[in-house]
Design an enzyme around this catalytic site. Structure first.
Site, PDB file in Angstrom:
ATOM      1  CG  ASN A   1      -6.796   4.807  11.986  1.00  0.00           C
ATOM      2  OD1 ASN A   1      -7.810   5.500  12.013  1.00  0.00           O
ATOM      3  ND2 ASN A   1      -5.643   5.247  11.526  1.00  0.00           N
TER       4      ASN A   1
ATOM      5  CB  CYS B   1       0.117  -2.975  13.699  1.00  0.00           C
ATOM      6  SG  CYS B   1       0.592  -2.585  12.019  1.00  0.00           S
TER       7      CYS B   1
ATOM      8  N   GLY C   1       5.590  -2.360   7.015  1.00  0.00           N
ATOM      9  CA  GLY C   1       6.967  -2.836   7.139  1.00  0.00           C
ATOM     10  C   GLY C   1       7.804  -2.042   8.111  1.00  0.00           C
ATOM     11  CD  GLU C   2      11.266  -0.958  11.864  1.00  0.00           C
ATOM     12  OE1 GLU C   2      10.219  -0.514  12.354  1.00  0.00           O
ATOM     13  OE2 GLU C   2      12.269  -0.232  11.670  1.00  0.00           O
TER      14      GLU C   2
ATOM     15  CD  GLU D   1      -2.459  -1.130   2.771  1.00  0.00           C
ATOM     16  OE1 GLU D   1      -2.552  -0.063   3.411  1.00  0.00           O
ATOM     17  OE2 GLU D   1      -2.893  -2.205   3.184  1.00  0.00           O
TER      18      GLU D   1
ATOM     19  CB  CYS E   1      -0.243   0.592   9.512  1.00  0.00           C
ATOM     20  SG  CYS E   1       1.411   0.257   9.113  1.00  0.00           S
TER      21      CYS E   1
ATOM     22  CB  CYS F   1       2.957  -3.689  16.695  1.00  0.00           C
ATOM     23  SG  CYS F   1       4.655  -3.137  16.608  1.00  0.00           S
TER      24      CYS F   1
ATOM     25  CB  CYS G   1       2.472   7.287   3.650  1.00  0.00           C
ATOM     26  SG  CYS G   1       2.742   5.994   4.875  1.00  0.00           S
TER      27      CYS G   1
ATOM     28  CB  CYS H   1       5.300  -5.840   9.312  1.00  0.00           C
ATOM     29  SG  CYS H   1       6.347  -5.082  10.577  1.00  0.00           S
TER      30      CYS H   1
ATOM     31  CB  SER I   1       6.396   3.372  16.584  1.00  0.00           C
ATOM     32  OG  SER I   1       6.224   3.845  15.273  1.00  0.00           O
ATOM     33  CG  LEU I   2       7.995   5.782  23.276  1.00  0.00           C
ATOM     34  CD1 LEU I   2       9.401   5.324  23.006  1.00  0.00           C
ATOM     35  CD2 LEU I   2       8.037   7.108  24.049  1.00  0.00           C
ATOM     36  CG  HIS I   3       3.019   3.038  19.863  1.00  0.00           C
ATOM     37  ND1 HIS I   3       2.780   4.285  19.352  1.00  0.00           N
ATOM     38  CD2 HIS I   3       3.281   2.243  18.782  1.00  0.00           C
ATOM     39  CE1 HIS I   3       2.889   4.258  18.031  1.00  0.00           C
ATOM     40  NE2 HIS I   3       3.202   3.032  17.664  1.00  0.00           N
TER      41      HIS I   3
HETATM   42  N1  SAH Z   1       7.452  -0.127  11.390  1.00  0.00           N
HETATM   43  C1  SAH Z   1       7.515   1.298  11.421  1.00  0.00           C
HETATM   44  C2  SAH Z   1       6.737   2.009  10.316  1.00  0.00           C
HETATM   45  C3  SAH Z   1       5.391   1.466   9.929  1.00  0.00           C
HETATM   46  S1  SAH Z   1       4.044   1.658  11.043  1.00  0.00           S
HETATM   47  C4  SAH Z   1       7.101   1.811  12.791  1.00  0.00           C
HETATM   48  O1  SAH Z   1       6.736   1.007  13.639  1.00  0.00           O
HETATM   49  O2  SAH Z   1       7.201   3.011  13.046  1.00  0.00           O
HETATM   50  C5  SAH Z   1       3.675   3.380  10.996  1.00  0.00           C
HETATM   51  C6  SAH Z   1       2.986   3.895  12.246  1.00  0.00           C
HETATM   52  O3  SAH Z   1       1.602   3.499  12.275  1.00  0.00           O
HETATM   53  C7  SAH Z   1       3.610   3.367  13.512  1.00  0.00           C
HETATM   54  O4  SAH Z   1       3.716   4.387  14.463  1.00  0.00           O
HETATM   55  C8  SAH Z   1       2.587   2.336  13.934  1.00  0.00           C
HETATM   56  O5  SAH Z   1       2.724   2.017  15.289  1.00  0.00           O
HETATM   57  C9  SAH Z   1       1.298   3.013  13.561  1.00  0.00           C
HETATM   58  N2  SAH Z   1       0.110   2.152  13.496  1.00  0.00           N
HETATM   59  C10 SAH Z   1       0.038   0.841  13.207  1.00  0.00           C
HETATM   60  N3  SAH Z   1      -1.237   0.398  13.279  1.00  0.00           N
HETATM   61  C11 SAH Z   1      -1.997   1.459  13.620  1.00  0.00           C
HETATM   62  C12 SAH Z   1      -3.398   1.642  13.865  1.00  0.00           C
HETATM   63  N4  SAH Z   1      -4.259   0.640  13.757  1.00  0.00           N
HETATM   64  N5  SAH Z   1      -3.828   2.879  14.212  1.00  0.00           N
HETATM   65  C13 SAH Z   1      -2.947   3.913  14.309  1.00  0.00           C
HETATM   66  N6  SAH Z   1      -1.629   3.804  14.084  1.00  0.00           N
HETATM   67  C14 SAH Z   1      -1.153   2.585  13.746  1.00  0.00           C
END
Ligand code: SAH
Length: 368
Positions: free
Chosen positions: A313, A118, A175-176, A91, A356, A115, A104, A111, A228-230
């Site tokens: 999301n 995701c 992807g990472e 995508e 994502c 996580c 983007c 991936c 991506s800390l979270h």
């Molecule tokens: N692997 C990389 C880049 C891809 S993910 C990373 O982890 O940063 C891009 C961003 O989207 C990351 O911050 C990820 O945590 C976030 N993301 C993934 N699923 C999501 C969702 N359902 N809602 C909001 N953000 C999401």
């Protein structure tokens, strides 16, 4: 396998064309079209029609083909589902904004990071994308922008306020990127060299692969880094992001700040706001209570960073919920009260599955 002309060197392209009984200068014309992101041969209007038809039967222009294009109701966001030569799908999202046009891109098909919130990781990692496959995503978006400006059938016939080409790139699709570092660096260098996109307009987002950030430090280009800390503690972060078992939160932050301060840049912190329904059916906050805000502020105190708050999301397969608007603002206000720069990421293209990996997942399910 159908030859993909974009992947040919100039010498290979020239041989290919002369073997078809064509003069050499046709190869140069075709290269110009390829560099502009021509999706097929029919658009190459300075080639004879017969040649265009012949090429169409035996070759492909770009290393990816758009299989679906979705327009968001906001009229400014376009999402592409693209297929690679081996049938893998990825995508890419084009966002038209007042500050420019941002793309983007995905760096991998699938991936491996796992996580818990995701969609991209649900089917595992299929493979790394090549430099060309990442670059071609930008060209396809660029082609779309130029079409906006010239095609009266387009939803945006007169182009946008900014009326320009792609100006910003975010490596935040599926992807990472730091698991595919060499190709991603190759891609960034090419976007900078061939499309003139400044380092500072390119953002790489990682879940926190410390060894990969070290490679970026050695590479020493002043791109933007997003982490991506979270979660503000190792305990919680490890629960929702398995990579935290390998690279602990503090070492991720230390290395990331080392990178951003090297170039005097602000570090971007991505923070998804997650809630969940408990046994009695009530929504409870997972990572965005007042206490979480206090802990996060302590971690980031005095550092040059911006916290992007991203309400989760919805992904049907995932057992989370989005927190209420009030909860989001409470969390933000608390961070601000500690002096932390923060903004709420505007959700764009929600209606077209822009989070994502959502579209790719849906397509894979339909195929099954
Ligand atoms: N692997 C990389 C880049 C891809 S993910 C990373 O982890 O940063 C891009 C961003 O989207 C990351 O911050 C990820 O945590 C976030 N993301 C993934 N699923 C999501 C969702 N359902 N809602 C909001 N953000 C999401």
């Amino acid at each position: 396998m159908t030859p993909i002309l974009f992947n040919f060197t100039d010498a290979e392209l020239s041989d290919f064309i002369t073997e078809m009984g064509q003069p050499k200068f046709r190869a140069k014309q075709i290269r110009e079209w390829l560099n502009r992101g021509a999706p097929d041969f029919s658009v190459m209007k300075n080639l004879p029609e017969k040649l265009r038809n012949d090429l169409d039967k035996i070759a492909q222009t770009l290393p990816l083909r758009v299989v679906k294009k979705l327009e968001s109701s906001d009229d400014q966001t376009t999402k592409f589902l693209m297929e690679l030569y081996d049938g893998e799908q990825i995508e890419c999202v084009l966002m038209r904004t007042s500050y420019g046009n941002s793309v983007c891109v995905s760096s991998q098909a699938g991936c491996a990071m796992g996580c818990k919130f995701c969609a991209s990781t649900l089917l595992g990692l299929r493979r790394n994308l090549t430099t060309n496959e990442i670059f071609a995503q930008v060209l396809i978006a660029q082609w779309e922008l130029r079409r906006d400006r010239t095609d009266t059938q387009s939803v945006r016939p007169n182009g946008d306020a900014n009326n320009g080409d792609v100006s910003h790139i975010v490596i935040m699709g599926t992807g990472e990127p730091l698991q595919n570092t060499e190709n991603v660096i190759g891609f960034i260098e090419r976007a900078n060299r061939d499309l003139g996109i400044g380092w500072r307009r390119i953002t790489l987002s990682t879940c926190g692969i410390v060894d990969g950030i070290r490679e970026l430090i050695k590479w020493a280009r002043p791109i933007n880094l997003a982490i991506s800390l979270h979660a503000p503690t190792d305990e919680l972060r490890s629960q929702i992001m398995p990579i935290n078992n390998k690279y602990k939160l503090q070492s991720v932050l230390d290395t990331a700040f080392e990178f951003s301060s090297l170039h005097n840049r602000q570090l971007m912190i991505e923070y998804i706001l997650l809630a969940r329904r408990n046994a009695s059916g009530d929504i409870e906050l997972v990572n965005c209570t007042t206490e979480h805000a206090d802990l996060l502020a302590k971690l980031l105190n005095g550092k040059n960073c911006m916290v992007n708050l991203i309400p989760w999301n919805t992904v049907d397969e995932r057992n989370f919920a989005a927190p209420s608007g009030n909860a989001v603002h409470r969390f933000q206000d608390r961070l601000i009260s500690h002096g932390i720069h923060t903004r709420i990421r505007r959700e764009r293209g929600n209606d077209i599955g822009s989070a994502c990996g959502q579209l790719r997942l849906k397509s894979a399910k339909n195929k099954a």
